[in-house]
Scaffold this motif. Structure first.
Motif, short mmCIF file in Angstrom:
data_model
loop_
_atom_site.label_atom_id
_atom_site.label_comp_id
_atom_site.label_asym_id
_atom_site.label_seq_id
_atom_site.Cartn_x
_atom_site.Cartn_y
_atom_site.Cartn_z
N VAL A 93 0.81 -1.22 0.00
CA VAL A 93 0.00 0.00 0.00
C VAL A 93 0.85 1.28 0.00
N PRO A 94 1.91 1.36 0.82
CA PRO A 94 2.64 2.63 0.85
C PRO A 94 3.16 3.07 -0.53
N THR A 95 3.64 2.12 -1.34
CA THR A 95 4.15 2.56 -2.64
C THR A 95 3.03 2.98 -3.58
N THR A 96 1.86 2.33 -3.46
CA THR A 96 0.73 2.82 -4.26
C THR A 96 0.37 4.23 -3.81
N ALA A 97 0.33 4.42 -2.48
CA ALA A 97 0.01 5.75 -1.95
C ALA A 97 1.01 6.77 -2.48
N MET A 98 2.27 6.38 -2.48
CA MET A 98 3.31 7.28 -2.97
C MET A 98 3.11 7.61 -4.45
N ALA A 99 2.73 6.60 -5.23
CA ALA A 99 2.53 6.83 -6.66
C ALA A 99 1.38 7.81 -6.89
N VAL A 100 0.29 7.62 -6.17
CA VAL A 100 -0.87 8.51 -6.34
C VAL A 100 -0.50 9.92 -5.88
N TYR A 101 0.20 9.96 -4.75
CA TYR A 101 0.60 11.26 -4.20
C TYR A 101 1.50 12.00 -5.19
N GLN A 102 2.44 11.24 -5.75
CA GLN A 102 3.35 11.84 -6.73
C GLN A 102 2.60 12.32 -7.97
N ALA A 103 1.69 11.49 -8.45
CA ALA A 103 0.91 11.86 -9.63
C ALA A 103 0.13 13.14 -9.35
N SER A 104 -0.36 13.26 -8.12
CA SER A 104 -1.13 14.44 -7.78
C SER A 104 -0.21 15.67 -7.69
N GLN A 105 0.95 15.51 -7.06
CA GLN A 105 1.90 16.62 -6.96
C GLN A 105 2.34 17.10 -8.34
N LEU A 106 2.58 16.13 -9.22
CA LEU A 106 3.07 16.48 -10.56
C LEU A 106 1.92 16.81 -11.51
N GLU A 107 0.71 16.75 -10.98
CA GLU A 107 -0.50 17.02 -11.78
C GLU A 107 -0.53 16.19 -13.06
N ILE A 108 -0.28 14.89 -12.90
CA ILE A 108 -0.30 13.99 -14.05
C ILE A 108 -1.75 13.63 -14.36
N GLU A 109 -2.16 13.89 -15.58
CA GLU A 109 -3.56 13.71 -15.92
C GLU A 109 -3.87 12.30 -16.42
N ASN A 110 -2.85 11.60 -16.86
CA ASN A 110 -3.12 10.32 -17.54
C ASN A 110 -2.75 9.10 -16.70
N PHE A 111 -2.71 9.25 -15.37
CA PHE A 111 -2.41 8.12 -14.49
C PHE A 111 -3.61 7.86 -13.59
#
Ligand code: SF4
Lengths: 343, 365
Positions: B145-163
């Protein structure tokens, strides 16, 4: 070492075009390039190679090589295509003599890359003491191949009267392994998946014929030989157990696996027993010849040969493994390919 | 990379085997929850070294096995979309969804399915392919779970629209309670999963142990770890004590990894989740919090109305709870084999049915 330079004017056509497979001038240039790399055996230039084989027992084998990436630590698709076919001949107890090399090239491949592969083929053939006597090239549309596919076919002669085949395996035979397991598969995986380990794991890719011919020359009785490619040690032992209708017992603590390879396997969730090798083989040898065979195998540079187990009578034809903590388990065939685990 | 060979030492292992045999006076049933432990038990033949009175039951701790069939179907549907790059851990590829479809065959038919090792790789792929939709199949227990959380958090910080993530994460303690609360429960002691507790700590386990009067030993994965965990558990059982003990103290602390927990709380909240073969378990799963819901693949692709069909022959639920053995399944070894699996426990190398299948000749002969 090699002192050849690529005869195709690189600036003019730095990449493979569809026309390189079209039969015209560009194709002639390509053939010229291979001739330069592989050396001119007498028969090249005809439609077929004419071979003088002084034996009435010929070994003949073919294999295709599709590896991504084309270059990896410890080897490349070219040396792999030579060693793989040479090893298949060696496992039949034959002296490898001649190879054919067929290329399927993808449009857009750089000529420089192809030249590097051709040089690697030349080098590997030299080490394995085989001649490349015929070949073929086709070009496929961009997107229809992985750069280069190679098919090699090999011919060798059998100069002894031993019957080296699974059917010769008997209860009591020792099983010798010529080195550590799983390096090739993990080396490829590491580059392909961009996994970074502390050390670079190099493929074990190597030609095995010399080692085998030496065993035969020393009058070692050999019941069966098998190189461990896809499916690894576990698959080969299962195949032989079934073919010879015997049981096989191996001891985990006697099977060499390098620490870095073991570590990579744990991370990826792989069992080294099932991972591919390209320079490893097992030999089934009667007990009385075991020590001498081991000595010969160990005299080869990269060899950490060991006796890993023995053949037993078993009506279920099972391969069993004594685990490092002392219990026994079955080593089964894998269902499908080995895939990385979650946890 | 260095290895802790002492945790594989034949000498220490044999000492524990002897000690376990010495203290065992009655039959005991112990469940190892984690698939990683099941794997080690099978690989090292640990069960064969134990006294006959001790039965090890393989628990529901294989995340591959318990992911519900509708999530697998959704994954297959998503991976079939031409604009989608579908990223998953390798062992999800062969899990059958409805009508035995799986991601592997979809890949062969042209679906862009990619095996990754970390959810962060999926974020990377999203950055590299701005014109495609990248979906990550987020499967696993508290460990992943922590790495999924990190991925989502990162995608949100970087404002990635396609993830986006198709979230199938599940939590261990609610599953333990479901097993214990069942009228058919036969588990008398638990080996809890060491790596799960590395993240979560083991506060929750105290309550479970006391409420259900059952010893719990937090245990690692190496053969010596498992044997020591079994030894500690049997010792409690024989003495009639109920405690939560920590065999895996080299990695697990009472509070767990606070930073990871914080990140998980930031991104996820608990939700009820369907466990394959077991059914709905309250508060046993995680879903993205509202503020991250734009990364929720289910919402982005609107896949809700999917018809799913579980094989009616498969009794994997009973198997995952330790109520039945794989050999008691009608389909075992006949309709259902590792080459042609009906249910998930036959697919995953950690699944109980696949483990039994490997030993079938010995079981039957
Ligand atoms: S043997 Fe197959 S059908 Fe039976 S419970 Fe196991 S996975 Fe399901």
């Amino acid at each position: 070492m090699i002192n050849l330079s690529c005869p195709i004017p690189l600036q003019q056509y730095p990449h493979i075009l569809m026309a390189h497979g079209g039969g015209g001038r560009l194709m002639q240039q390509l053939i010229q390039m291979f001739l330069t790399a592989f050396g001119t055996a007498d028969s090249i230039g005809h439609d077929a190679a004419i071979l003088g084989l002084k034996s009435n027992k010929i070994a003949f084998t073919t294999d295709s090589y599709v590896v991504k990436p084309l270059f990896f630590p410890g080897g490349d698709i070219g040396s792999l295509a030579v060693n793989g076919t040479v090893n298949d001949l060696a496992m039949a107890g034959a002296r490898p003599l001649y190879l054919s090399v067929g290329f399927i090239l993808e449009e857009g491949l750089s000529i420089e890359t192809l030249w590097q592969v051709a040089l690697s083929i030349q080098q590997a053939a030299k080490i394995a003491n085989v001649k490349i006597v015929t070949g073929d090239t086709k070009v496929v549309d961009r997107g229809k191949g992985d750069g280069i596919f190679i098919n090699t076919t090999g011919i060798g002669v059998i100069e002894h009267s031993q019957i080296i085949a699974p059917q010769s395996v008997q209860p009591g035979d020792l099983i010798l392994l010529n080195g550590d397991l799983a390096r090739h598969g993990i080396a490829i995986m590491a580059v392909r998946e961009e996994l970074e380990f502390e050390t670079t794991i190099e493929s074990d890719s190597a030609a095995l014929a010399e080692e085998v011919l030496e065993l035969i020359a020393a009058n070692i009785e050999i019941h069966c030989l098998r190189d461990l490619t896809r499916g690894g040690l576990a698959s080969v032992l299962n195949e032989i157990a079934v073919a010879a209708k015997v049981g096989i017992e191996i001891d985990e603590s006697l099977i060499p696996v390098r620490e870095d390879v073991q570590g990579a396997c744990e991370i990826l969730g792989f069992d080294p027993l099932y991972v591919a090798n390209e320079g490893r083989f097992v030999a089934f040898i009667p007990q009385k010849h075991g020590d001498r065979a081991l000595e010969i195998m160990r005299s080869h540079p990269s060899s950490h040969a060991t006796i890993i187990g023995k053949v037993v009578a078993d009506q279920n034809w099972l391969v069993t493994l004594q685990s490092v903590i002392g219990s026994k388990r079955i080593v089964d065939l894998l269902s499908g390919e080995q895939l990385p685990r979650i946890c | 990379m260095k290895f802790v060979n002492e945790y594989r030492s034949p000498k220490i292992a044999q000492e524990y085997v002897a000690e376990i045999a010495r203290i065992t006076t009655r039959p005991w049933k112990i469940m190892e929850i984690c698939g990683g432990q099941t794997h080690s038990i099978v690989k090292y033949g640990i069960d064969k070294l134990l006294p006959a009175q001790i039965t090890l039951i393989h628990g529901p701790g294989c995340p591959v096995c318990v992911t519900s069939v509708d999530l697998i179907d959704q994954a297959i549907a998503l991976a079939a979309l031409p604009e989608v790059i579908f990223c998953t851990f390798g062992d999800m590829l062969r899990i059958p969804g409805s009508e035995r479809k799986d991601l592997r065959s979809l890949k062969a038919q042209g679906g862009d399915v990619r095996i990754i090792y970390s959810p962060l790789d999926a974020v990377k792929i999203a950055l590299q392919n701005p014109d495609r939709q990248v979906v990550f199949f987020a499967v696993g227990f508290e460990t992943t779970v922590p790495t999924t959380a990190m991925a989502v958090y990162q995608a949100s910080q970087l404002e990635i629209e396609n993830f986006s993530a198709l979230v199938a994460h599940v939590l261990v303690p609610p599953a333990m309670e479901t097993i214990l609360a069942s009228s058919e429960n036969c588990v008398q002691g638990f080996l809890a999963a060491g790596h799960v507790c590395t993240i979560t700590g083991y506060e929750d386990y105290l309550e479970i142990a006391l409420q259900y009067d059952i010893p719990i030993v937090i245990t690692g994965f190496e053969p010596v770890d498992i044997l020591q965990g079994i030894y500690m558990c049997i010792k409690q059982l024989e003495a009639g004590i109920v405690e939560v003990e920590n065999q895996y103290s080299r990695s697990v602390s009472y509070e767990g990894n606070q930073t990871a927990q914080q990140l998980i709380r930031e991104v996820f909240e608990t939700t009820s989740r369907q466990w394959r073969g077991i059914g709905m378990i309250e508060e046993s799963g995680l879903k993205l919090r509202d503020r991250y819901s734009k990364f929720d693949a289910e919402k982005r692709f609107n896949l809700k109305d999917h018809q799913t069909q579980e094989s009616s022959d498969c009794i994997s639920g009973l198997i995952l709870q330790g109520i039945k053995k794989p050999t008691q399944c009608e389909a075992f070894g006949k309709k259902c084999t590792p080459e042609n699996p009906l249910g998930a426990p036959m697919v995953s190398s950690e699944g109980a049915c696949a483990a039994y299948y490997r030993y079938r000749q010995l079981v039957f002969s």
